[in-house]
Structure formats: C-alpha cells, structure tokens
Design a protein around this motif. Structure first.
Motif, PDB file in Angstrom:
ATOM      1  N   VAL A   1      13.225 -33.264  27.389  1.00 35.42           N
ATOM      2  CA  VAL A   1      11.902 -32.629  27.406  1.00 35.42           C
ATOM      3  C   VAL A   1      11.299 -32.688  26.011  1.00 35.42           C
ATOM      4  CG1 VAL A   1      10.637 -30.484  27.864  1.00 35.42           C
ATOM      5  CG2 VAL A   1      12.668 -31.045  29.225  1.00 35.42           C
ATOM      6  N   ALA A   2      10.018 -33.013  25.928  1.00 32.73           N
ATOM      7  CA  ALA A   2       9.283 -32.943  24.662  1.00 32.73           C
ATOM      8  C   ALA A   2       8.091 -32.021  24.862  1.00 32.73           C
ATOM      9  CB  ALA A   2       8.809 -34.332  24.234  1.00 32.73           C
ATOM     10  N   GLN A   3       7.733 -31.285  23.821  1.00 32.39           N
ATOM     11  CA  GLN A   3       6.594 -30.377  23.969  1.00 32.39           C
ATOM     12  C   GLN A   3       5.826 -30.226  22.661  1.00 32.39           C
ATOM     13  OE1 GLN A   3       9.303 -26.756  24.816  1.00 32.39           O
ATOM     14  NE2 GLN A   3       7.505 -25.838  23.834  1.00 32.39           N
ATOM     15  N   ARG A   4       4.578 -29.789  22.796  1.00 30.69           N
ATOM     16  CA  ARG A   4       3.702 -29.502  21.658  1.00 30.69           C
ATOM     17  C   ARG A   4       2.847 -28.288  21.996  1.00 30.69           C
ATOM     18  NH1 ARG A   4       6.386 -33.142  20.278  1.00 30.69           N
ATOM     19  NH2 ARG A   4       5.874 -34.962  19.006  1.00 30.69           N
ATOM     20  N   LEU A   5       2.364 -27.622  20.961  1.00 32.99           N
ATOM     21  CA  LEU A   5       1.375 -26.561  21.124  1.00 32.99           C
ATOM     22  C   LEU A   5       0.056 -27.047  20.545  1.00 32.99           C
ATOM     23  CD1 LEU A   5       3.274 -23.251  20.216  1.00 32.99           C
ATOM     24  CD2 LEU A   5       2.325 -23.883  22.430  1.00 32.99           C
ATOM     25  N   LEU A   6      -1.010 -26.971  21.334  1.00 29.49           N
ATOM     26  CA  LEU A   6      -2.331 -27.412  20.892  1.00 29.49           C
ATOM     27  C   LEU A   6      -3.308 -26.238  20.926  1.00 29.49           C
ATOM     28  CD1 LEU A   6      -2.641 -30.768  22.885  1.00 29.49           C
ATOM     29  CD2 LEU A   6      -1.949 -30.476  20.496  1.00 29.49           C
ATOM     30  N   ARG A   7      -4.142 -26.168  19.902  1.00 28.13           N
ATOM     31  CA  ARG A   7      -5.168 -25.116  19.887  1.00 28.13           C
ATOM     32  C   ARG A   7      -6.225 -25.406  20.952  1.00 28.13           C
ATOM     33  NH1 ARG A   7      -7.577 -24.669  14.091  1.00 28.13           N
ATOM     34  NH2 ARG A   7      -7.360 -26.934  14.213  1.00 28.13           N
ATOM     35  N   LYS A   8      -6.675 -24.338  21.616  1.00 25.60           N
ATOM     36  CA  LYS A   8      -7.714 -24.466  22.634  1.00 25.60           C
ATOM     37  C   LYS A   8      -9.076 -24.149  22.026  1.00 25.60           C
ATOM     38  CE  LYS A   8      -5.898 -21.478  25.458  1.00 25.60           C
ATOM     39  NZ  LYS A   8      -5.693 -20.644  26.670  1.00 25.60           N
TER      40      LYS A   8
ATOM     41  N   VAL B   1       8.485 -34.341  30.589  1.00 24.44           N
ATOM     42  CA  VAL B   1       9.807 -34.090  31.173  1.00 24.44           C
ATOM     43  C   VAL B   1      10.334 -35.373  31.800  1.00 24.44           C
ATOM     44  CG1 VAL B   1      11.135 -32.741  32.832  1.00 24.44           C
ATOM     45  CG2 VAL B   1       9.195 -31.688  31.645  1.00 24.44           C
ATOM     46  N   ILE B   2      11.481 -35.840  31.318  1.00 24.31           N
ATOM     47  CA  ILE B   2      12.118 -37.023  31.896  1.00 24.31           C
ATOM     48  C   ILE B   2      13.456 -36.622  32.506  1.00 24.31           C
ATOM     49  CG2 ILE B   2      13.035 -39.329  31.473  1.00 24.31           C
ATOM     50  CD1 ILE B   2      11.215 -39.614  29.125  1.00 24.31           C
ATOM     51  N   PRO B   3      13.533 -36.533  33.824  1.00 22.48           N
ATOM     52  CA  PRO B   3      14.835 -36.311  34.463  1.00 22.48           C
ATOM     53  C   PRO B   3      15.644 -37.601  34.396  1.00 22.48           C
ATOM     54  CG  PRO B   3      13.118 -36.571  36.122  1.00 22.48           C
ATOM     55  CD  PRO B   3      12.424 -36.617  34.794  1.00 22.48           C
ATOM     56  N   ILE B   4      16.905 -37.511  34.035  1.00 26.26           N
ATOM     57  CA  ILE B   4      17.721 -38.714  33.867  1.00 26.26           C
ATOM     58  C   ILE B   4      18.309 -39.104  35.233  1.00 26.26           C
ATOM     59  CG2 ILE B   4      19.581 -39.804  32.577  1.00 26.26           C
ATOM     60  CD1 ILE B   4      17.126 -38.878  30.928  1.00 26.26           C
ATOM     61  N   THR B   5      17.595 -39.954  35.938  1.00 23.99           N
ATOM     62  CA  THR B   5      18.017 -40.452  37.245  1.00 23.99           C
ATOM     63  C   THR B   5      19.065 -41.542  37.068  1.00 23.99           C
ATOM     64  OG1 THR B   5      16.277 -42.126  37.236  1.00 23.99           O
ATOM     65  CG2 THR B   5      15.726 -39.972  38.181  1.00 23.99           C
ATOM     66  N   ASN B   6      19.638 -41.984  38.176  1.00 30.82           N
ATOM     67  CA  ASN B   6      20.616 -43.074  38.113  1.00 30.82           C
ATOM     68  C   ASN B   6      20.004 -44.339  37.520  1.00 30.82           C
ATOM     69  OD1 ASN B   6      22.647 -41.509  39.237  1.00 30.82           O
ATOM     70  ND2 ASN B   6      22.140 -42.104  41.338  1.00 30.82           N
TER      71      ASN B   6
END
Length: 472
Positions: free
Chosen positions: A359-366, A418-423
């Motif tokens: 998972v990668a995330q950021r906070l951005l000002r609105k 979000v990247i689920p690690i599939t087969n």
C-alpha cells in the motif's frame, strides 16, 4: 486617521504585541510599535475613547488608530490571527516565558490543528513555528535568553537531562488528554526542539473513513484478515501511515488474537494490544523486539517501521512461521516497496510468498470550497510530457478567505494505492524482481491517477499534486 493601505502585512515580531483574542475582540491589527506608542489598524467608524482606554490599559502604551475597510481588516485578522489562540490574560505570561506560556503554546497548537511545534535558534534570534496541514507557519519570535529558559523548562517537563547540550535527546510529556513526543537536536547556535502532538483517543480511527475507495478497502481488508503474511504501507513522513496502521489494528483487535507492537513513538494507546516503546539506546530496536515477540505466541505483529535489511528479513521469517506482520516503509509507490525489499537483499521468492499487499499513501491539502477560483486549462502548469488520463478543460486554484484563514486550503484528504499480491503478480516478482513497473499489468488505481481525479473534481490544486504527476 484614515489609512490608504490596500493590504496589511504584519511581521511575526509585531503579531506578538497583540494576541489573537484581543485582535478579534476589538477588531484591530498592529501597524507599528514604538517606545511609548502602538499604532493599530481598526475598522472604519469603530474608533472610540472606550476602546482606546481599554487597549492602553492592556498594552501599557498610548494607542493611535488607523482606519481601514472591513474587508481589508478581515483578511488581516484571519490571515495572521487564528481565533483559537492565547487568552488576553496570558500576554503577560507569554512575555515572561514562564510555565504558563509553554502551556498556552501547546493548547494553541492543539486548538488550531497543529501536528508539531518547532523551536529553533539562530545567531541572534529564535523562533517558534507550527506545522498546520503539513506546512510550517511561523508564530512567534523569542529573545535568545528567553529561548534558553524555555528549552530548560521543556527538558524538565520531559524528564530529560538539562545539563546535556551536546547529544540528541528524546522524551515525552503527558498533557491531559494527549501526549507530546519531544525530540532535541544540538545545532550550530543551540538546541532545536520538535514537539509532536500525539492523540490518545482512537474513536475517530475507522478504516472505512480514512479514504480508501470501495475496491481498495475490499482488497486491503482481505489482506489483513489472512492468518499470516506481510502488509506494508509506504509513504513519506507525515503521509498518514501510522493512522492507517492503528485503524487496521482496531479491526483486528479481539479476544481471539494476541497482538504485539513495537513503535517509535506509541502515538495511541489501544486497550487489548501489547504495545512496546522502542528504546534503541538500551538495545531495544525493531529487530531485537521482533525476536522477543516470536517467543510471546503472537498472532499479529506490528512494527512501526522497516528501516534496514535485518529488520526486513526478520519480518519475512516471522510471516513464514505463521504470523501476520504489519509495518511501514519509506518508498515512493506500492511497486517501489517491492523493489526496496529486493534491494535490501530479501530473496524475490520470499517476497512473492509472504507479501499479502503493498500500500502507498499520501495526504493532500483540500481547496477551500468557499473561495477556490476556477482556472482555464494551461498545459504549461503540468510536468513536461505528462500523459493526461482524460481531457480536462478547467481546474481550480487557491484564493484565500476567512474560512481557510486566507491559505486557500481547508483540511487534508488521503489517497491510496493498494496492490494485492495475487498469484500472477507473485510470479512476476519471482521472475523480474528488478523490472516490476514495466512487467506488472495491474488494473488498480495509482497515486498519480487518484491525484489527477482530485484535481479534475476541483478538490485540490495543481501545485498540491505536481510532485505526484512527475512520477506518472
């Protein structure tokens, strides 16, 4: 006297002459301070002998008025004086820099939503800044001699050594319904302090409300509900990773699981979870704590951060022996997390077998919805060679109004990848660990695409997402 000012600028030193409560109560803004006189801007037709008498009593100096329009005065009031500030009676305390000023400073920072307070000293002056919505705002200038007294008071409150001025120190202050982490760093002209305001109340931490889209939420919850494996959350400092981890722990926390954490610092206390504070000075680091955890029959292990190869490999081993491991890591993207593990020397086969989700995330000002200004599309404002996901005819830019204290922004929002690690993705990791971005064909929404959507919808500005678009 009628002023011809069209825009009022108030230096930090002058803002300290009149505090926020006084400024809003009398609707005044300081113009100039002299030895026995203070000049202030006041709204047209509001001048009175009563106001002059009260101000002279409070300030101990003669007061001269300069009349300006209500519009100009409002802008200055909301730009330089947020309403939640020091009470009038604390002005005397603030000048003397006693224990009351430190209390009031913390209360003010908490009231206006600041996450950190920075105390900084230079050759001939010192200053105090608040971090608000991710950006630092200068609030006070402090005389050097008063700054040194303030540093000692903070050290005493943090149970730190006031005689140690050569080495970094870390401490903690309990301040009613929240805690404060104190970090002290020796610099060229003295000690710099950062106070991080930490909440104790976890009622607001709900995974459904932190910003995950429906598909992302489903993929993420499937990853954390597995009995073993690793879930890693990446992003720069201040991007909300810890908030996501705590919201995750709240979902997993029940009587059937033994959950242990090692954190630096412990930002929230969660009933039913065994939380350990990192203490590297006595040898209690992430790696040593993890070794001890494995003898505590855990079901879920949360590591505050994977900082080095040894910790990464220990986390992999823990997941291979049937534990669910949650942690954070500093990378630019969800795919970058996998590459980072490979660079740390973790075999690609183990990554593919143990990683549940990246998972990668950021906070951005609105943007402030009250004052944001529409702007016609201008390709020159976007990174060179940027490939637009869809046509865009207009977007919005910040303007500034009383609602947002003339910053143009109000609040922040989180975006996720979000990247689920599939087969299928696992097979690519095993075969092409050094060339993942080109080899993985995944339908998930990247940070760059989500950032562009926020711009397209008028929720944020091009300047706020520019750095993300560069990586697109």
């Amino acid at each position: 006297m009628l002023s011809v000012e069209k825009n009022i600028e108030v230096p930090v030193e002058l803002r300290q002459v009149i505090n926020a409560d006084m400024a809003h109560h009398y609707r005044i803004v300081p113009k100039k301070e002299m030895e026995d006189t203070i000049e202030v801007f006041i709204e047209l037709d509001k001048v009175s002998d009563i106001i002059a008498g009260e101000l002279e009593l409070y300030l101990g100096k003669k007061v001269e008025f300069y009349e300006v329009s209500g519009t100009i005065l409002n802008k200055a009031l909301y730009e330089y004086y947020r309403k939640e500030s020091l009470p009038i009676d604390s002005q005397k305390q603030k000048k003397s820099n006693d224990r009351g000023f430190l209390d009031d400073l913390i209360v003010e920072a908490k009231a206006i939503g600041s996450s950190d307070i920075h105390f900084e000293i230079y050759e001939d002056e010192a200053r105090i800044r608040f971090r608000i919505d991710g950006l630092l705002v200068e609030k006070y200038k402090v005389p050097v001699e008063s700054y040194l007294e303030l540093i000692n008071k903070i050290k005493i409150e943090s149970n730190l050594d006031i005689t140690e001025k050569r080495l970094p120190q870390d401490g903690r202050i309990n301040f009613g319904d929240f805690d404060i982490r104190v970090s002290i760093l020796p610099t060229l002209y003295g000690e710099k302090i950062v106070m991080r305001l930490l909440g104790k109340d976890t009622a607001h931490l709900n995974l459904e409300d932190i910003g995950l889209e429906k598909g992302q939420y489903q993929a993420y919850t499937e990853a954390i509900k597995q009995s073993k494996g690793i879930v890693l959350i990446s992003g720069p400092t201040g991007s909300g990773k810890t908030t996501t981890l705590y919201a995750t722990l709240k979902i997993l926390n029940d009587n059937k699981r033994n959950i242990v954490t090692v954190e630096d610092p412990i930002e929230y206390t969660l009933r039913g979870i065994n939380q350990v504070q990192l203490k590297e000075d006595i040898g209690l680091g992430f790696t040593s704590a993890l070794r001890s955890f494995l003898r505590q029959d855990p079901d879920v292990i949360m590591l505050g951060e994977i900082r080095d190869a040894e910790t990464a490999k220990m986390a992999i081993r823990a997941s291979l022996t049937g534990h669910l491991v949650l942690s954070t890591i500093h990378t630019n993207s969800a795919i970058g997390t996998i590459s980072r593990l490979v660079d740390m020397g973790v075999p690609a086969f183990y990554i593919a077998e143990t990683l549940n989700a990246s998972v990668a995330q950021r906070l951005l000002r609105k943007l402030c919805n009250t004052c944001k200004k529409e702007k016609a599309f201008d390709k020159k404002e976007f990174p060179m060679g940027y490939s637009f996901p869809k046509p865009i005819a207009r977007y919005y830019e910040p303007l500034g109004c009383p609602d947002c204290f003339y910053t143009g922004y109000k609040g922040r929002t989180a975006i996720y990848e979000v990247i689920p690690i599939t087969n299928q993705i696992g097979s690519v990791i095993k075969e092409h660990p050094q060339n993942l971005k080109e080899k993985i064909d995944y339908p998930h929404k990247t940070l760059e695409k989500k950032a562009f959507e926020l711009l397209f919808d008028g929720a944020t500005s091009i300047e706020e997402i520019y750095s993300l678009l560069i990586n697109a």
